[in-house]
Design a protein around this motif. Structure first.
Motif, mmCIF file in Angstrom:
data_model
loop_
_atom_site.group_PDB
_atom_site.id
_atom_site.type_symbol
_atom_site.label_atom_id
_atom_site.label_comp_id
_atom_site.label_asym_id
_atom_site.label_seq_id
_atom_site.Cartn_x
_atom_site.Cartn_y
_atom_site.Cartn_z
ATOM 1 N N LYS A 1 3.724 15.002 -10.538
ATOM 2 C CA LYS A 1 4.448 15.003 -11.189
ATOM 3 C C LYS A 1 5.896 15.772 -11.381
ATOM 4 O O LYS A 1 6.713 15.798 -11.331
ATOM 5 N N ILE A 2 6.236 14.028 -10.429
ATOM 6 C CA ILE A 2 7.373 14.357 -10.115
ATOM 7 C C ILE A 2 7.807 12.892 -10.142
ATOM 8 O O ILE A 2 6.980 11.912 -10.880
ATOM 9 N N HIS A 3 9.710 12.295 -10.098
ATOM 10 C CA HIS A 3 10.193 11.495 -9.903
ATOM 11 C C HIS A 3 10.841 11.218 -8.219
ATOM 12 O O HIS A 3 11.666 11.909 -7.851
ATOM 13 N N VAL A 4 10.029 9.568 -8.427
ATOM 14 C CA VAL A 4 10.966 9.159 -6.881
ATOM 15 C C VAL A 4 11.627 7.856 -7.422
ATOM 16 O O VAL A 4 10.851 6.991 -7.729
ATOM 17 N N ILE A 5 12.470 7.779 -6.539
ATOM 18 C CA ILE A 5 13.361 7.013 -6.307
ATOM 19 C C ILE A 5 13.616 6.392 -4.344
ATOM 20 O O ILE A 5 14.084 7.290 -4.296
ATOM 21 N N PHE B 1 9.835 5.523 -9.476
ATOM 22 C CA PHE B 1 8.332 5.748 -9.378
ATOM 23 C C PHE B 1 8.661 7.167 -10.747
ATOM 24 O O PHE B 1 8.579 8.164 -10.250
ATOM 25 N N GLY B 2 8.023 7.023 -11.633
ATOM 26 C CA GLY B 2 7.979 7.977 -12.507
ATOM 27 C C GLY B 2 6.550 9.142 -13.083
ATOM 28 O O GLY B 2 5.080 8.064 -12.319
ATOM 29 N N PRO B 3 6.457 10.292 -12.950
ATOM 30 C CA PRO B 3 5.094 11.146 -13.230
ATOM 31 C C PRO B 3 3.748 10.114 -14.424
ATOM 32 O O PRO B 3 2.580 10.870 -13.799
ATOM 33 N N ASN B 4 4.561 9.750 -15.135
ATOM 34 C CA ASN B 4 3.287 8.838 -16.099
ATOM 35 C C ASN B 4 2.442 7.496 -15.392
ATOM 36 O O ASN B 4 1.847 6.467 -16.237
ATOM 37 N N GLY B 5 3.197 7.042 -14.430
ATOM 38 C CA GLY B 5 2.861 5.847 -13.884
ATOM 39 C C GLY B 5 4.091 4.703 -14.573
ATOM 40 O O GLY B 5 3.807 3.738 -14.142
ATOM 41 N N ARG C 1 1.184 -0.987 -0.043
ATOM 42 C CA ARG C 1 -0.141 -0.298 0.261
ATOM 43 C C ARG C 1 0.354 0.797 -0.031
ATOM 44 O O ARG C 1 0.746 1.909 -1.362
ATOM 45 N N ALA C 2 2.045 1.288 0.895
ATOM 46 C CA ALA C 2 2.921 2.049 0.980
ATOM 47 C C ALA C 2 3.414 2.555 -0.621
ATOM 48 O O ALA C 2 4.037 3.584 -0.779
ATOM 49 N N ILE C 3 4.227 1.721 -1.427
ATOM 50 C CA ILE C 3 4.755 1.530 -2.701
ATOM 51 C C ILE C 3 3.926 2.302 -3.126
ATOM 52 O O ILE C 3 3.222 2.999 -4.314
ATOM 53 N N ALA C 4 2.123 2.339 -3.445
ATOM 54 C CA ALA C 4 1.498 2.314 -4.571
ATOM 55 C C ALA C 4 0.651 4.295 -4.193
ATOM 56 O O ALA C 4 0.827 4.471 -4.820
#
Length: 267
Positions: free
Chosen positions: A79-83, A102-106, A66-69
């Motif tokens: 609209k950000i990018h996270v590693i 994770f990218g801003p477009n899924g 759930r945290a990942i989702a």
């Protein structure tokens, strides 16, 4: 900013086995970031992490999912990018210490740590590949490499990623309690950046015994941004991708010694 510049942030906060607190802190540090920023969070940020054998027994797999989702959804909204780091239990029942993009477009990507810490051996299955990920940040094509914690000690891994074209390294870290102290870790960060002439965005656990700094390092080895040990905050900087170069790598004496990118037998 120039036409080749992106915004980056290294998020430093305390990683515990309290997934709710980890996620709340991560989201609080993401909130002020501008659209299209590239953010890096510590090892185990989405699942919890402890430098001790068998701690994965305390991970609630469903809550971690759930945290990942939630982070994936946050990246879409902002609209950000996270590693960020996450301990993943795969369908084969094996645990892997991973970093997720994770990218801003899924968009999603995953790196599995190949060089496990002593406390992780027997708990995790090590990864077997050093992938470079092609992403688009603020309209710019970016080649992203990921390394985790003790992998800072293995410069051949970083060079292998640079040779494959990585421009920015996301360094997902949980370096605490080291007897060698802060100075050694700082030297490692500067060396890995300068010898590959790549950017490093390195995020560490803000534990009471934190030893490696959270920092953003330029291809010259210059520290662009860093944080006091133990504080919960974001180190931010602008990364001019035009500064990434192969000038040093192109002069390596590969006729005498070189990095061999060995493929798996099935390849």
């Amino acid at each position: 900013m120039t036409g080749s510049t992106i915004s980056a942030a290294a998020l430093q906060f305390h990683i515990s086995m309290d997934m709710s607190r980890n996620l709340e802190t991560l989201e609080r540090l993401l909130d002020p970031l501008p659209p299209h920023a590239l953010a890096v969070a510590p090892e185990g940020a989405l699942s919890g992490y402890l430098p001790e054998p068998g701690f994965v027994e305390r991970i609630d797999v469903e809550r971690s999912a759930r945290a990942i989702a939630a982070v994936e959804a946050r990246c879409r909204r902002k609209k950000i990018h996270v590693i960020a780091g996450a301990c993943i239990k795969d369908d084969d029942g094996a645990w892997r210490n991973s970093s997720l993009y994770f990218g801003p477009n899924g968009e999603r990507a995953r790196y599995d740590k190949i060089n496990l810490a002593q406390s992780e051996r027997g708990t995790f299955v090590a990864g077997s590949a050093l992938p470079v990920f092609d992403v688009t940040v603020a309209g710019l094509p970016l080649r992203l490499g990921i390394q985790m914690c003790r992998e800072i000690r293995y410069p051949e891994q970083w060079r292998a990623l640079a040779v494959q074209g990585a421009q920015v390294f996301a360094y997902v870290n949980n370096a605490v309690g080291s007897k060698n102290g802060d100075a050694l870790w700082r030297a490692h960060l500067v060396s890995r950046a300068a010898e590959t002439q790549r950017f490093i965005v390195g995020a560490n656990n803000a534990a009471p015994d934190q030893t490696c700094p959270t920092a953003i390092i330029a291809p010259t080895g210059e520290t662009l941004s860093t944080l006091p040990l133990g504080t919960e905050a974001a180190a931010t900087a602008s990364l001019d991708l035009g500064l990434v170069t192969d000038w040093v790598l192109s002069q390596a004496r590969d006729d005498v010694v070189g990095v061999t990118l060995r493929k798996k037998p099935s390849d």
